[in-house]
Design an enzyme around this catalytic site. Structure first.
Site, PDB file in Angstrom:
ATOM      1  N   ARG A 315       0.826  -1.198   0.000  1.00 42.39           N
ATOM      2  CA  ARG A 315       0.000   0.000   0.000  1.00 42.39           C
ATOM      3  C   ARG A 315       0.872   1.264   0.000  1.00 42.39           C
ATOM      4  NH1 ARG A 315      -3.675  -0.340   4.753  1.00 42.39           N
ATOM      5  NH2 ARG A 315      -5.436  -1.052   3.520  1.00 42.39           N
ATOM      6  N   SER A 318       2.340   1.186  -4.320  1.00 43.55           N
ATOM      7  CA  SER A 318       1.585   1.136  -5.571  1.00 43.55           C
ATOM      8  C   SER A 318       0.854   2.434  -5.891  1.00 43.55           C
ATOM      9  CB  SER A 318       0.624  -0.050  -5.536  1.00 43.55           C
ATOM     10  OG  SER A 318      -0.198   0.013  -4.376  1.00 43.55           O
ATOM     11  N   VAL A 437      -9.784   2.072  -4.356  1.00 44.78           N
ATOM     12  CA  VAL A 437      -9.215   0.736  -4.174  1.00 44.78           C
ATOM     13  C   VAL A 437      -8.221   0.703  -3.017  1.00 44.78           C
ATOM     14  CG1 VAL A 437      -9.561   0.125  -6.583  1.00 44.78           C
ATOM     15  CG2 VAL A 437      -7.397   1.146  -5.887  1.00 44.78           C
ATOM     16  N   GLU A 438      -7.851  -0.529  -2.615  1.00 39.23           N
ATOM     17  CA  GLU A 438      -6.950  -0.784  -1.485  1.00 39.23           C
ATOM     18  C   GLU A 438      -7.456  -0.137  -0.202  1.00 39.23           C
ATOM     19  OE1 GLU A 438      -2.818  -0.084  -2.101  1.00 39.23           O
ATOM     20  OE2 GLU A 438      -2.689  -1.374  -3.845  1.00 39.23           O
ATOM     21  N   GLY A 439      -8.748  -0.106  -0.021  1.00 39.63           N
ATOM     22  CA  GLY A 439      -9.352   0.514   1.156  1.00 39.63           C
ATOM     23  C   GLY A 439      -9.830   1.906   0.818  1.00 39.63           C
TER      24      GLY A 439
END
Length: 741
Positions: A315, A318, A437-439
């Site tokens: 996280r 990216s 995305v990713e939370g």
């Protein structure tokens, strides 16, 4: 004395802690235990040890890493036509897919012994950053296999057999991975996952085999439509007690080839007109042998911890890489466009309203790049800072949104007409994807950053919670009794430090040696670190478990922690660069903006605190004078804006890594017009003094006739006029009718 303290102080306090402790689910506990604390713990200590941060040094690339960026990455960017990918083909061309596989772009983080490149997190981040300035779709395609995915999970948790089989195939692109976590019922709340597996025996390859019968429905899975191997998260159950007494075994992660019977790969999603592959998949009674679990049967039930550990690193690389690239692109192109685009006879970058926006774009790019470098440097050293990674994801993507919005406003019509000449439109459309995305950022900000940070970074709180939940009451009492004096002393020091610095405006706070004029910023950082630590202590003591449900209070305190981290990284970057005087306007603007945001967040905490008199008390102790630091002045904004409207080392340093386009690309056209405009600035000044607007043929002819300029200068200014005219053009089309109509 110890027995008396335990009886009259510790025991009642233990009972009180048990009552006010927020309930923590197993998934929350595993998320908190994943990764580690780092500089965030220093910021919540009330007295950061700056040597820990400054002595890390700047991030560095090996010769092989730099050669890869200068070679294959540069060549990839030259191959990419983002308009064709995003709007004509809605896919990456076979030639680019082959190039990515041949040059091992999917094996950036895989060790060389398995056929990968074995690059550092810093190299990984810089590769993704540069590609993202050319194409978000290609950037995401490269990013996903190298962040949260089967490759990273295999390296950390896989068996030797799994590593030897899959890692070489992932590195050279024979296998395209995706990871299935999100389902319609469970996004950020993984505990709500309904995807499930049941332990069973079934015939497999002609033999009775122990495995799992799994059913699932996943969506929003990047690379899903083209994946050959699926990393799958599901809840595993053992109703027949084949493995033991427990029936609910927990979240488990397995690798499933997508051609396995029962697996269905759905049609693709189309996220915000981005062309990277994304789509749903399903599994119906899919038999998965036990040795397909990542790490083997012993990792049953450890899937959530594995995922959180991987996310603690991925996280931070990216989406911050994509966001940093987008902000740099916005700074480079918007500064150039504001210089060449004229209204009312002057460059639009001379208008004060535009200058303020330019300054904000430049400062965001500076802060994001600084935080990005600091975070990857920590990752290079083997750290997995979970809270810092969450800060980076949320605030980098939000920073990109602000930078691109400002850039769009300044470009105006140039940025809203689609076509190959529009270099901002696709970045703008990618922002909500990155934020989601990713939370999702709302939950990351409201629940994760401070919720995890306050507990993980506190020197005693997590241990006290463990003591309170210890099933052995006597042992728990002893643990808590040993911690209480230390915690009380910590609170006393925090109270004195925060109140003193609050009332004196941080004038007497310490600063590290050798930082020159930047010492004033370090003093304010120490001041607000102490304030945040005290406010955290008071909030936890007064609200207890209720603080978990006060999401807006938690979010604002998380914002303070986030700003402190971003500003720390900015100071470190300025120090790493040798404290260049030319960059000082960027530092000043960024630091003033950060302090202003901190004060706004703290005052909102005080004014909205559920127990009103405690909110008033906290403000009286820590910010008795209200707002004490103003945002950057207009003068500072002008200085900051000029840095990206003028050629120079600062502009190049700030936007290093931006791909400037092939000849004839929209970015290249604007960049060439920018260069030409500066080269003929003295000629244009002569014409303006003669009362002529420089960039039109009639004015040039008149200037030549009046002998204001020479014939050679007239030719130069004509070339500049042509370059600027080309740069401000937008694409146009004969018809909007569908193809073939």
């Amino acid at each position: 004395m110890s027995n008396l303290r335990q009886k009259w102080i510790t025991a009642p306090l233990l009972n009180w802690i048990k009552k006010v402790l927020p309930p923590i689910s197993d998934t929350e506990r595993e998320a908190m235990e994943a990764g580690e604390v780092w500089w965030d713990a220093q910021l919540l200590s009330g007295k950061p040890d700056w040597n820990q941060l400054l002595n890390m040094g700047p991030p560095e690339l090996t010769q092989a890493e730099q050669a890869f960026i200068d070679g294959p990455v540069e060549e990839l960017c030259r191959m990419v036509d983002d308009w064709k990918i995003s709007y004509e083909d809605h896919d990456i061309s076979p030639e680019i897919w082959d190039f990515l596989k041949t040059n091992r772009f999917f094996g950036i983080i895989i060790p060389e012994k398995f056929g990968g490149l074995g690059f550092s997190p810093t190299a990984h981040a810089q590769i993704v950053t540069k590609i993202s300035t050319r194409s978000t779709s290609v950037g995401v395609t490269v990013m996903v296999p190298n962040s949260l995915g089967p490759g990273e999970l295999l390296m950390a948790h896989g068996t030797e057999e799994q590593k030897n089989h899959y890692l070489p195939r992932l590195a050279d692109g024979r296998e395209i991975p995706c990871f299935g976590l999100t389902s319609p019922e469970a996004g950020s709340d993984a505990a709500a996952m309904v995807d499930n597996g049941v332990v069973c025996y079934q015939e497999y390859n002609g033999e009775k085999t122990l495995g799992m019968r799994v059913n699932w429905h996943k969506r929003y899975i990047t690379l899903g439509p083209v994946a050959t191997i699926l990393g799958l998260a599901f809840k595993l159950y053992d109703p027949d007690h084949i493995l033991g007494e427990e029936e609910e075994l927990g979240i488990t992660v397995a690798l499933v080839p997508t051609d396995t019977p029962g697996v269905t790969i759905g049609q693709r999603h189309l996220p915000a007109l981005q062309a990277f592959m994304n789509g749903p998949n399903w599994g119906k009674d899919v038999f998965i042998p036990m040795d397909w679990i990542i790490g083997g049967q012993e990792n049953i039930g450890h899937g959530w911890h594995m995922l959180m550990s991987a996310l603690a690193a991925g996280r931070g690389i990216s989406l911050p890489s994509l966001s940093t690239g987008g902000a740099k692109l916005a700074a480079r192109t918007t500064g150039a466009y504001a210089h060449i685009r004229e209204q009312f006879g002057i460059p639009i970058g001379k208008f004060e309203g535009v200058q303020r926006r330019l300054a904000e774009i430049a400062a965001i790019a500076y802060v994001l790049d600084s935080a990005h470098k600091t975070t990857t440097r920590a990752l290079d050293q083997g750290r997995k800072p979970a809270v810092v990674s969450a800060i980076m994801k949320a605030h980098a993507t939000n920073g990109l949104r602000q930078a691109v919005n400002d850039a769009m406003d300044i470009h105006a019509g140039k940025a809203i007409m689609d076509g190959p000449l529009n270099y901002l439109g696709n970045v703008y459309r990618a922002v909500p994807v990155a934020i989601t995305v990713e939370g999702a950022n709302i939950l990351t900000r409201s629940l994760m950053i401070f919720g995890q940070g306050a507990i993980r970074c506190h020197p005693y709180l997590l241990q006290e919670m463990e003591a309170a939940t210890n099933p052995d009451a006597t042992e728990g009492l002893k643990q808590l009794d040993a911690l209480l004096p230390k915690h009380a002393l910590f609170q006393l020091k925090t109270f004195c430090r925060a109140a003193f610095h609050g009332w004196t405006g941080g004038l007497f706070a310490s600063s590290p040696k050798g930082v020159g004029d930047a010492a004033k910023y370090y003093r304010q950082m120490n001041r607000y670190s102490a304030v945040l630590t005290l406010v955290t202590e008071i909030s936890l003591m007064s609200l207890g478990g209720e603080l978990k449900r006060k999401e807006l209070i938690s979010a604002r305190l998380g914002d303070v922690l986030s700003e402190l981290y971003l500003m720390s990284a900015t100071l470190k970057r300025f120090n790493d660069d040798g404290s260049p005087a030319a960059d000082r306007p960027l530092l000043e603007f960024a630091m003033r903006a950060g302090f202003h945001n901190i004060e706004v967040s703290l005052i909102e905490v005080f004014h909205n605190f559920p127990i009103r008199f405690i909110g008033q008390l906290m403000q009286f102790l820590t910010m008795p004078w209200g707002h004490s630091i103003r945002a950057a002045s207009d003068r500072q904004a002008r200085a900051c804006a000029n840095l990206i409207m003028e050629p120079g080392e600062t502009r190049d340093r700030l936007t290093k890594g931006v791909f400037l386009g092939n000849p004839g690309d929209g970015i290249d056209i604007v960049e060439q017009a920018f260069i030409s405009s500066h080269q003929t600035e003295n000629i244009r000044d002569k014409m303006k003094k003669g009362g002529l607007r420089p960039l039109n043929d009639d004015a040039i002819d008149k200037a030549l006739a009046k002998k204001l300029i020479s014939a050679e200068e007239a030719e130069k200014i004509r070339r500049t006029a042509a370059a600027v005219n080309q740069a401000i053009q937008v694409d146009h089309y004969e018809s909007l009718a569908p193809a073939g109509k």
